[in-house]
Motif scaffolding. Structure first.
Motif, PDB file in Angstrom:
ATOM      1  N   LYS A 130     -97.708 -86.066 -29.770  1.00 21.04           N
ATOM      2  CA  LYS A 130     -98.490 -85.126 -30.579  1.00 21.04           C
ATOM      3  C   LYS A 130     -98.180 -83.660 -30.273  1.00 21.04           C
ATOM      4  CE  LYS A 130    -103.216 -83.948 -31.886  1.00 21.04           C
ATOM      5  NZ  LYS A 130    -104.663 -84.262 -31.701  1.00 21.04           N
ATOM      6  N   PRO A 131     -98.088 -83.227 -28.996  1.00 21.70           N
ATOM      7  CA  PRO A 131     -97.756 -81.810 -28.755  1.00 21.70           C
ATOM      8  C   PRO A 131     -96.414 -81.394 -29.351  1.00 21.70           C
ATOM      9  CG  PRO A 131     -98.615 -82.819 -26.761  1.00 21.70           C
ATOM     10  CD  PRO A 131     -98.397 -83.922 -27.732  1.00 21.70           C
ATOM     11  N   TYR A 132     -95.430 -82.294 -29.313  1.00 23.63           N
ATOM     12  CA  TYR A 132     -94.132 -81.957 -29.901  1.00 23.63           C
ATOM     13  C   TYR A 132     -94.238 -81.828 -31.419  1.00 23.63           C
ATOM     14  CZ  TYR A 132     -92.387 -83.382 -25.324  1.00 23.63           C
ATOM     15  OH  TYR A 132     -92.159 -83.497 -23.979  1.00 23.63           O
ATOM     16  N   LEU A 133     -95.032 -82.694 -32.029  1.00 28.99           N
ATOM     17  CA  LEU A 133     -95.211 -82.593 -33.476  1.00 28.99           C
ATOM     18  C   LEU A 133     -95.985 -81.335 -33.855  1.00 28.99           C
ATOM     19  CD1 LEU A 133     -96.067 -86.322 -34.336  1.00 28.99           C
ATOM     20  CD2 LEU A 133     -93.869 -85.152 -34.542  1.00 28.99           C
ATOM     21  N   MET A 134     -96.952 -80.956 -33.022  1.00 29.41           N
ATOM     22  CA  MET A 134     -97.728 -79.755 -33.319  1.00 29.41           C
ATOM     23  C   MET A 134     -96.870 -78.496 -33.268  1.00 29.41           C
ATOM     24  SD  MET A 134    -100.758 -80.730 -34.064  1.00 29.41           S
ATOM     25  CE  MET A 134    -101.631 -79.174 -33.984  1.00 29.41           C
ATOM     26  N   ARG A 135     -95.818 -78.528 -32.467  1.00 27.54           N
ATOM     27  CA  ARG A 135     -94.937 -77.361 -32.383  1.00 27.54           C
ATOM     28  C   ARG A 135     -94.147 -77.128 -33.667  1.00 27.54           C
ATOM     29  NH1 ARG A 135     -93.867 -74.694 -27.796  1.00 27.54           N
ATOM     30  NH2 ARG A 135     -94.851 -75.425 -25.865  1.00 27.54           N
ATOM     31  N   LEU A 136     -94.137 -78.099 -34.555  1.00 28.48           N
ATOM     32  CA  LEU A 136     -93.448 -77.911 -35.830  1.00 28.48           C
ATOM     33  C   LEU A 136     -94.204 -76.963 -36.750  1.00 28.48           C
ATOM     34  CD1 LEU A 136     -92.378 -81.611 -36.534  1.00 28.48           C
ATOM     35  CD2 LEU A 136     -90.989 -79.775 -35.553  1.00 28.48           C
ATOM     36  N   ALA A 140     -99.811 -73.618 -34.858  1.00 28.62           N
ATOM     37  CA  ALA A 140    -100.002 -74.356 -33.609  1.00 28.62           C
ATOM     38  C   ALA A 140     -99.022 -73.892 -32.544  1.00 28.62           C
ATOM     39  CB  ALA A 140     -99.840 -75.853 -33.864  1.00 28.62           C
ATOM     40  N   ARG A 141     -97.806 -73.554 -32.946  1.00 25.18           N
ATOM     41  CA  ARG A 141     -96.823 -73.082 -31.978  1.00 25.18           C
ATOM     42  C   ARG A 141     -97.253 -71.756 -31.362  1.00 25.18           C
ATOM     43  NH1 ARG A 141     -92.814 -73.954 -34.897  1.00 25.18           N
ATOM     44  NH2 ARG A 141     -92.478 -71.894 -35.803  1.00 25.18           N
ATOM     45  N   SER A 145     -98.085 -71.254 -27.449  1.00 31.30           N
ATOM     46  CA  SER A 145     -97.339 -70.244 -26.694  1.00 31.30           C
ATOM     47  C   SER A 145     -98.271 -69.269 -25.991  1.00 31.30           C
ATOM     48  CB  SER A 145     -96.401 -69.483 -27.631  1.00 31.30           C
ATOM     49  OG  SER A 145     -95.470 -70.359 -28.248  1.00 31.30           O
ATOM     50  N   ALA A 146     -99.469 -69.076 -26.557  1.00 28.82           N
ATOM     51  CA  ALA A 146    -100.427 -68.152 -25.942  1.00 28.82           C
ATOM     52  C   ALA A 146    -101.234 -68.800 -24.825  1.00 28.82           C
ATOM     53  CB  ALA A 146    -101.383 -67.606 -27.007  1.00 28.82           C
ATOM     54  N   LEU A 147    -101.165 -70.118 -24.680  1.00 19.58           N
ATOM     55  CA  LEU A 147    -101.966 -70.794 -23.660  1.00 19.58           C
ATOM     56  C   LEU A 147    -101.620 -70.368 -22.234  1.00 19.58           C
ATOM     57  CD1 LEU A 147    -102.312 -74.455 -25.004  1.00 19.58           C
ATOM     58  CD2 LEU A 147    -104.086 -72.718 -24.789  1.00 19.58           C
ATOM     59  N   PRO A 148    -100.345 -70.242 -21.839  1.00 21.60           N
ATOM     60  CA  PRO A 148    -100.068 -69.818 -20.454  1.00 21.60           C
ATOM     61  C   PRO A 148    -100.669 -68.463 -20.112  1.00 21.60           C
ATOM     62  CG  PRO A 148     -98.102 -70.754 -21.449  1.00 21.60           C
ATOM     63  CD  PRO A 148     -99.103 -70.610 -22.546  1.00 21.60           C
TER      64      PRO A 148
END
Length: 217
Positions: A130-136, A140-141, A145-148
């Motif tokens: 799911k995280p890889y699909l969300m990056r599409l 969501a990307r 990217s802002a999470l860190p």
């Protein structure tokens, strides 16, 4: 020359996809033949019972406990019944001999359990993908990217809060071994914690009242 961790990161998505396809292929036959009919009937029956429980209750919000209980009861009844149905079908509709028929019937629980385990592994792989699909998706990307940076800011805020409030706690903050009973006793002496008075319903002698009266006599 590639770093080992970099290679693992680059091949992780491919591994999850192949592993998902593999476990779904393994789980397809036993899940469809043994688990899917029972699951559908249990879901329909539990949903029906949930609606009745919600209509009859004033405190239930979703009645998920009712659904879980009903699903368990239905599965306990229907799973062995389905195995018996398959066994009778093989007995009357096939020309299997006794040992082969017995082996086939005894293998049904194993196949059913295999379907459950492999389906569970497939669900785990779906969650990992799911995280890889969300990056599409661009939105969501950007959030991912802002999470860190958000995590680093939260860590900095927490450390600054501890540094500001911690010294005000005195020995609780500085000492490693703390005697909480002594701290409570000191706080009671200072009036920060109200003293604990004996309950009027407590048995005689627990608070030392009877002993004091005996000494006075």
């Amino acid at each position: 020359e590639y770093d080992g961790d970099a290679v693992i990161r680059e091949t992780r998505l491919t591994y999850h996809i192949f592993h998902l396809v593999f476990v779904l292929l393994i789980a397809a036959v036993p899940t469809i033949a043994l688990n899917l009919p029972v699951g559908l009937v249990a879901r329909l029956w539990a949903n029906r019972r949930r609606k009745k429980a919600l209509a009859a209750s004033k405190v239930k919000i979703h009645a998920r406990d009712v659904m879980l209980s009903e699903k368990i009861v239905v599965c306990i009844v229907l799973v062995p019944s389905l195995w018996c149905f398959y066994g009778l079908s093989m007995y009357f509709l096939t020309d299997m001999d006794g040992p082969t028929l017995a082996l086939a019937i005894m293998s049904l629980p194993l196949f059913s359990y295999t379907g459950v385990v492999t389906a569970e592994a497939g669900v785990v792989d779906l969650k990992d993908i799911k995280p890889y699909l969300m990056r599409l998706f661009p939105s969501a990307r950007r959030r991912m990217s802002a999470l860190p940076e958000t995590r680093r800011q939260l860590q900095a805020d927490l450390r600054s809060f501890v540094k500001e409030i911690g010294p005000k706690l005195g020995e609780i903050y500085y000492k490693k071994d703390i005697d909480w009973e002594q701290i409570q006793a000191d706080a009671r002496k200072l009036g920060q914690i109200p003293p604990v008075h004996p309950s009027p319903e407590s048995p005689a002698g627990e608070d030392g009242t009877d002993d004091a009266k005996k000494k006075d006599v």
